[in-house]
Design a protein around this motif. Structure first.
Motif, PDB file in Angstrom:
ATOM      1  N   PHE A   1     -35.066  17.542 -18.991  1.00 21.60           N
ATOM      2  CA  PHE A   1     -33.654  17.722 -18.630  1.00 21.60           C
ATOM      3  C   PHE A   1     -33.421  18.861 -17.658  1.00 21.60           C
ATOM      4  CE2 PHE A   1     -33.752  16.061 -23.032  1.00 21.60           C
ATOM      5  CZ  PHE A   1     -33.283  14.785 -22.758  1.00 21.60           C
ATOM      6  N   ALA A   2     -34.453  19.378 -17.011  1.00 28.47           N
ATOM      7  CA  ALA A   2     -34.283  20.490 -16.058  1.00 28.47           C
ATOM      8  C   ALA A   2     -33.949  19.983 -14.665  1.00 28.47           C
ATOM      9  CB  ALA A   2     -35.547  21.348 -15.999  1.00 28.47           C
TER      10      ALA A   2
ATOM     11  N   PRO B   1     -43.446   8.164 -12.233  1.00 24.63           N
ATOM     12  CA  PRO B   1     -42.304   7.918 -11.342  1.00 24.63           C
ATOM     13  C   PRO B   1     -41.269   9.043 -11.319  1.00 24.63           C
ATOM     14  CG  PRO B   1     -42.786   5.964 -12.644  1.00 24.63           C
ATOM     15  CD  PRO B   1     -43.679   7.051 -13.156  1.00 24.63           C
ATOM     16  N   THR B   2     -41.134   9.785 -12.429  1.00 25.15           N
ATOM     17  CA  THR B   2     -40.120  10.848 -12.467  1.00 25.15           C
ATOM     18  C   THR B   2     -40.488  12.048 -11.608  1.00 25.15           C
ATOM     19  OG1 THR B   2     -41.139  11.745 -14.466  1.00 25.15           O
ATOM     20  CG2 THR B   2     -39.286  10.234 -14.746  1.00 25.15           C
ATOM     21  N   ARG B   3     -41.770  12.253 -11.348  1.00 20.05           N
ATOM     22  CA  ARG B   3     -42.160  13.411 -10.538  1.00 20.05           C
ATOM     23  C   ARG B   3     -43.008  13.036  -9.332  1.00 20.05           C
ATOM     24  NH1 ARG B   3     -44.744  14.142 -15.456  1.00 20.05           N
ATOM     25  NH2 ARG B   3     -43.015  15.432 -16.081  1.00 20.05           N
TER      26      ARG B   3
ATOM     27  N   ILE C   1     -45.732  14.496  -4.249  1.00 12.89           N
ATOM     28  CA  ILE C   1     -46.086  14.187  -2.862  1.00 12.89           C
ATOM     29  C   ILE C   1     -45.638  15.301  -1.927  1.00 12.89           C
ATOM     30  CG2 ILE C   1     -45.578  12.622  -0.952  1.00 12.89           C
ATOM     31  CD1 ILE C   1     -45.594  10.344  -3.031  1.00 12.89           C
ATOM     32  N   VAL C   2     -44.424  15.806  -2.119  1.00 19.07           N
ATOM     33  CA  VAL C   2     -43.925  16.892  -1.265  1.00 19.07           C
ATOM     34  C   VAL C   2     -44.785  18.143  -1.441  1.00 19.07           C
ATOM     35  CG1 VAL C   2     -41.970  18.451  -0.898  1.00 19.07           C
ATOM     36  CG2 VAL C   2     -41.571  16.004  -1.131  1.00 19.07           C
TER      37      VAL C   2
ATOM     38  N   LEU D   1     -53.551  14.094 -13.817  1.00 18.53           N
ATOM     39  CA  LEU D   1     -53.303  13.225 -12.662  1.00 18.53           C
ATOM     40  C   LEU D   1     -52.307  12.119 -12.992  1.00 18.53           C
ATOM     41  CD1 LEU D   1     -56.847  12.953 -11.083  1.00 18.53           C
ATOM     42  CD2 LEU D   1     -54.849  14.130 -10.164  1.00 18.53           C
ATOM     43  N   LYS D   2     -52.416  11.547 -14.169  1.00 16.54           N
ATOM     44  CA  LYS D   2     -51.464  10.514 -14.580  1.00 16.54           C
ATOM     45  C   LYS D   2     -50.047  11.079 -14.658  1.00 16.54           C
ATOM     46  CE  LYS D   2     -54.696   7.661 -17.161  1.00 16.54           C
ATOM     47  NZ  LYS D   2     -55.122   7.214 -18.482  1.00 16.54           N
ATOM     48  N   ARG D   3     -49.920  12.279 -15.218  1.00 18.81           N
ATOM     49  CA  ARG D   3     -48.587  12.882 -15.339  1.00 18.81           C
ATOM     50  C   ARG D   3     -48.036  13.316 -13.988  1.00 18.81           C
ATOM     51  NH1 ARG D   3     -47.508  16.852 -19.956  1.00 18.81           N
ATOM     52  NH2 ARG D   3     -45.410  16.197 -19.423  1.00 18.81           N
TER      53      ARG D   3
END
Length: 148
Positions: A146-147, A96-98, A103-104, A90-92
């Protein structure tokens, strides 16, 4: 015997708290985690495949497809809980990066089920299944460095 184990493992002779007993009782070994991951992922793939087969059933086929496809994706995402643990996952997910990808993806999962059960719009359910596929792909790619 328990006292001897506590002393030899570096824990003091004090009695363990109820929380530590629950944590010790519910922690899984690595082999069990991998087996849980494989089982949950296989169930997810089976549900998605079964949903694809339901697509050809007359009348309710598209609704069954949307439901089983969504349940398959939820089970596949849930399979990673075995590898990382629920809180770390859940934390990952909400880093902020994902955050946007998460959400989408969750929104597409919810909208697919809403269109299948409450709105009874089969075309909308199919559209949300397609969006669900792309959202899940975007979410999965966000875990690869980096993907993005």
């Amino acid at each position: 015997m328990d006292k001897l184990k506590r002393v030899l493992s570096g824990r003091d002779a004090e009695e363990p708290s109820g929380l530590s007993e629950v944590i010790d009782a519910t922690s899984l070994g690595w082999g069990t985690r991998v087996k849980g991951f494989i089982a949950c992922f296989a169930i997810g793939c089976l549900c998605s495949l079964l949903g694809s087969c339901f697509l050809w059933v007359p009348k309710k086929g598209l609704t069954l497809f949307a439901v089983f496809y969504t349940l398959g994706n939820i089970a596949s995402i849930g399979s990673t809980l075995f590898l990382m643990g629920p809180m770390k996952q859940l934390k990952r997910m909400f880093e902020p990066t994902r955050l946007i990808a998460t959400i989408v993806m969750l929104l597409c999962l919810a909208l697919t089920l809403c269109s299948a059960f409450w709105w009874h719009k089969q075309g909308l359910a199919l559209l949300f299944c397609i969006l669900q596929f792309f959202a899940l792909a975007w979410y999965s790619i966000s875990f690869i460095p980096f993907a993005r």
